[in-house]
Design a protein around this motif. Structure first.
Motif, PDB file in Angstrom:
ATOM      1  N   GLY A 162       3.131  47.156  21.423  1.00 48.31           N
ATOM      2  CA  GLY A 162       1.766  46.996  20.914  1.00 48.31           C
ATOM      3  C   GLY A 162       1.420  47.915  19.756  1.00 48.31           C
ATOM      4  O   GLY A 162       0.544  47.606  18.954  1.00 48.31           O
ATOM      5  N   ALA A 163       2.097  49.066  19.655  1.00 50.55           N
ATOM      6  CA  ALA A 163       1.757  50.049  18.618  1.00 50.55           C
ATOM      7  C   ALA A 163       2.675  49.957  17.409  1.00 50.55           C
ATOM      8  O   ALA A 163       2.639  50.822  16.539  1.00 50.55           O
ATOM      9  N   PRO A 197      -1.748  43.153  13.451  1.00 48.83           N
ATOM     10  CA  PRO A 197      -1.404  41.732  13.381  1.00 48.83           C
ATOM     11  C   PRO A 197      -0.177  41.386  14.221  1.00 48.83           C
ATOM     12  O   PRO A 197       0.647  42.245  14.517  1.00 48.83           O
ATOM     13  N   ASP A 198      -0.098  40.122  14.574  1.00 44.09           N
ATOM     14  CA  ASP A 198       1.034  39.585  15.351  1.00 44.09           C
ATOM     15  C   ASP A 198       1.184  40.255  16.707  1.00 44.09           C
ATOM     16  O   ASP A 198       2.304  40.400  17.217  1.00 44.09           O
ATOM     17  N   LYS A 199       0.095  40.631  17.306  1.00 45.41           N
ATOM     18  CA  LYS A 199       0.085  41.107  18.683  1.00 45.41           C
ATOM     19  C   LYS A 199      -0.740  40.118  19.529  1.00 45.41           C
ATOM     20  O   LYS A 199      -1.658  39.491  19.005  1.00 45.41           O
ATOM     21  N   ILE A 200      -0.420  40.013  20.772  1.00 46.40           N
ATOM     22  CA  ILE A 200      -1.068  39.149  21.777  1.00 46.40           C
ATOM     23  C   ILE A 200      -0.815  37.664  21.473  1.00 46.40           C
ATOM     24  O   ILE A 200      -0.274  36.942  22.299  1.00 46.40           O
ATOM     25  N   PHE A 201      -1.221  37.198  20.290  1.00 46.52           N
ATOM     26  CA  PHE A 201      -1.079  35.755  19.977  1.00 46.52           C
ATOM     27  C   PHE A 201       0.237  35.486  19.239  1.00 46.52           C
ATOM     28  O   PHE A 201       0.627  36.225  18.357  1.00 46.52           O
ATOM     29  N   ILE A 211       0.554  42.470  26.408  1.00 48.81           N
ATOM     30  CA  ILE A 211       1.351  41.411  25.779  1.00 48.81           C
ATOM     31  C   ILE A 211       2.070  41.963  24.550  1.00 48.81           C
ATOM     32  O   ILE A 211       3.265  41.739  24.370  1.00 48.81           O
ATOM     33  N   GLY A 212       1.338  42.699  23.728  1.00 49.17           N
ATOM     34  CA  GLY A 212       1.903  43.324  22.547  1.00 49.17           C
ATOM     35  C   GLY A 212       2.701  42.346  21.715  1.00 49.17           C
ATOM     36  O   GLY A 212       2.261  41.220  21.429  1.00 49.17           O
ATOM     37  N   SER A 213       3.891  42.778  21.361  1.00 51.91           N
ATOM     38  CA  SER A 213       4.753  41.996  20.499  1.00 51.91           C
ATOM     39  C   SER A 213       5.740  41.174  21.323  1.00 51.91           C
ATOM     40  O   SER A 213       6.032  40.031  20.987  1.00 51.91           O
ATOM     41  N   VAL A 214       6.212  41.749  22.436  1.00 48.17           N
ATOM     42  CA  VAL A 214       7.372  41.151  23.115  1.00 48.17           C
ATOM     43  C   VAL A 214       7.036  40.037  24.105  1.00 48.17           C
ATOM     44  O   VAL A 214       7.900  39.238  24.444  1.00 48.17           O
TER      45      VAL A 214
END
Lengths: 465, 465
Positions: free
Chosen positions: B83-84, B461-465, B426-429
């Motif tokens: 996420g970070a 950007p590009d986190k969760i969704f 959820i973050g990125s992965v």
């Protein structure tokens, strides 16, 4: 927003969805949907529908969204901020037929209910299984759990058990465009995307219509002890509140009542109570648990703090009749005040150590504006209900100057770190005070969220903002 | 979204805001901001800024919003979902200088902290005053409270005390356009408009940057007892979990560990433990309170249930050394597994009575796909961390087939009423698995909320969704 009326065509479609026996348009039937428990407000809907499935609500929402007809969802009608009133006319969707307790899951300590279940009915059903659902607002005998979710309800046990926010795990929700989603999962934790469950709680029916609710339950305590402490003045009683928590004990209830509130219950409900001359304010303190010895020890600790804080007398209710009597006094207080005077109720909340300043300020504002206030409430949460009594105030002053007095009460509340509603919601009647608490940027975010869910603004219009 | 790079002009402006000593662009300095505790991921930021006031963050956000530069806020860097990580490059805003405990308010049992305070530092500070802040993820020695809020963190005491969601009262927040708001009030209840405080919790730094946090505290329990129960198999241990709650006791901790997890700690951390041959799974059960006799009685009740549920042995830790040793075993488990194999960790959560089906299914999926899994976690919450070990799996299978295996684990989790992350986010992965849990209508609402806060999509950007 520009809305359209419920035309004959639309009405025909509504009847097709829920059946003619579940649609009302005549005043004799719609009258009961035109008000709630908020003082002075009456707004008639053009039509009332009583669906009994999520699918019917989905169809109704899709219809009204297409025709831009305002929709106001309605629970038990016990709200105190006008949240369930169809201020723009249109269709009221009454949730009264959603009254089924679908499941009480003893393995997971969870229950699934429909939103029209009466809070007390549900509490009793889980109590029969030795479980506790502790969210019991004063209106528990008639309010609906769905309305409790929509308002983020509390009640006298929040101080130990939290508000309904801590018990809602998942919601089935019909969106204004008719889509049906579950907001979360039936789990105690959830870190998967934005928490729409929590966003729905307290959103006052402006974002979607709740059609199922999954609630967390907890094991019920088997024992409780109740104390009634009297004080020489309001501020002394309020000052004792935060001191009590320094004992390390968290009471299950910590209520404040000023003398006048008790007098009204005695006078109007013929309540038997030995009101001592020097008892100017009361704290009602309950502790609960499973071990009576532990509870007695907790009461002793609290008693020591009360004595250090100007308490003049403590009554320990030993029998269940004594306990019940004190609870009855507190529970009848709102109705006792409301049914015997023209009044307005405000729902102030501050950090609890600020209660003495709050009540001092409220009385001071009352003196300046010429109104009497009767205060009681959930002092353990810093939540004080202020009942403003018309009394000798002229009609002119009541209708014109009072607003400024209320504004000053909320300005004080916010200045003390609090906000303009603890548990009653903003609804229709507190909208004009939102600027005291919220900046334009903050309100823009809230309005933006509203538009995401409800781009046509049909759902419970003119509430909150 | 189309983003722009951090040009020399922009960098000059960033330096003007925070000072050159607080801006990094060289790889030797940015490297530590390019990864977190998630396996395998490295993304370098173009620049790192270390502001120390809300005003500086406001200026940075306004700048990046104008120039459409991605901004990734960063806490302690202990996240397990990426996420970070600045997956789109741009600016990392490190919150490491926001490390002040502003106030511990003993009268209201509240504290105000900056988001860069290390969780354990804060826990110790409030413990010195006899108070408890119970949200202690495994990484408590290095994670930041701000990151805990952003991920809706839990830890081993959620089962009794709840997640961080129940402790956050109010947040100071910098919005992507630079506006600064407080999301709520410093009160235990709040029914004034949409609850942006709750919406921010678990939003993974995608909606705004948290700059101050007001937390609820509670009186700390003075006593605890710890039991370690062993079982002949995983499913028996998991089945005992929901049975324990029927005693009416809510443990303060209820952790599951399978035998292999304990073996890894013994093997890799030289941990001294008498691992019996028939102990195939463990439950670690703690109760806490202020009365030792009551706690012993609670342990007896739990013990009776354990015996009815196939438990083969119960160790009651009597000394603090024994307690500490068991806690150390549990706390070193994640690192022990992670530092000794290529792995992937998944964060499943289900209603707790479904745990036996979950663990049975995970092992079955592992058998079919050829991977070993080491499972442990917060069984009282139905939250099981699944560590998938590469072991004998070929590189090809690990890089290609494994995704399908993970997908099947999450499909099972959701089918059992759970969701795809309990506390790691959820973050990125986990983005690629969101479709398992969320419908298009649901995701559209979440994306809409994102756009309300962050119309240019610059924030994480590009986190969760």
């Amino acid at each position: 927003m520009q809305f359209n009326p419920v035309t004959g065509d639309v009405l025909t479609k509504i009847i097709e969805i829920v059946g003619s026996e579940n649609v009302f348009t005549e005043i004799e039937h719609t009258e009961q949907y035109a008000h709630d428990e908020t003082e002075d407000l009456v707004f008639y809907p053009e039509a009332v529908a009583r669906p009994n499935t999520s699918g019917q609500i989905s169809d109704l929402m899709r219809l009204c969204n297409t025709y831009k007809i305002p929709v106001t969802p309605r629970g038990g009608g016990t709200g105190l901020s006008g949240g369930a009133l169809p201020v723009k006319g249109g269709l009221v969707i009454s949730m009264e037929k959603f009254n089924s307790i679908i499941d009480i899951d003893e393995r997971n300590l969870q229950a699934t209910v429909e939103p029209g279940v009466i809070t007390e009915v549900f509490m009793n059903a889980v109590a029969e299984k030795g479980l506790l659902y502790p969210v019991d607002p004063s209106s528990k005998g008639s309010c609906f759990i769905g309305g409790n979710v929509a308002h983020g309800s509390g009640g006298p046990r929040v101080v130990k058990y939290g508000t309904i926010r801590e018990y809602v795990l998942n919601l089935e929700l019909v969106l204004p465009d008719g889509e049906i989603i579950w907001t979360g999962a039936n789990t105690l934790k959830n870190a998967s995307g934005y928490n729409l469950t929590q966003l729905m709680i307290g959103s006052e029916g402006t974002l979607g219509i709740i059609t199922k609710i999954v609630l967390k339950l907890i094991p019920g305590p088997s024992q409780s002890l109740l104390m009634l402490a009297s004080f020489p003045g309001n501020e002394q009683a309020c000052a004792a509140v935060s001191a009590i928590f320094r004992t390390g004990v968290i009471p299950s209830t910590l209520e404040f009542m000023e003398r006048r509130a008790v007098e009204w219950v005695i006078e109007y409900d013929h309540f038997q109570f030995d009101l001592k001359d020097d008892a100017m304010a009361f704290l009602m303190i309950e502790v609960d648990g499973n071990d009576l010895e532990v509870l007695f020890a907790e009461c002793e600790k609290i008693n020591a703090v009360l004595e250090e804080n100007s308490c003049s007398d403590v009554l320990l209710a030993e029998t269940s009749a004594q306990k019940e009597s004190i609870w009855r006094m507190r529970r009848t207080m709102p109705l006792s005040v409301k049914s015997n005077s023209i009044y307005k109720e405000e729902d102030t909340v501050v950090p609890r150590s600020e209660l003495p300043k709050l009540i001092h300020g409220i009385k001071d504002i009352g003196n300046r504006f010429g109104f009497e206030s009767i205060c009681y409430g959930h002092a353990g949460d810093g939540n004080l209900h202020v009942n403003i009594i018309k009394g000798a105030m002229s009609d002119f002053d009541w209708n014109t100057k009072l607003k400024q007095g209320i504004r000053e009460i909320f300005e004080l509340t916010v200045a003390l770190g609090g906000t303009i509603s603890g548990e009653h919601g903003i609804g229709s009647v507190q909208r004009e005070y939102m600027d005291i608490k919220f900046s334009r940027a903050h309100l823009d975010i809230m309005r933006g969220i509203k538009s995401v869910f409800d781009p046509n603004g049909i759902l419970n219009p003119d509430k909150i903002f």
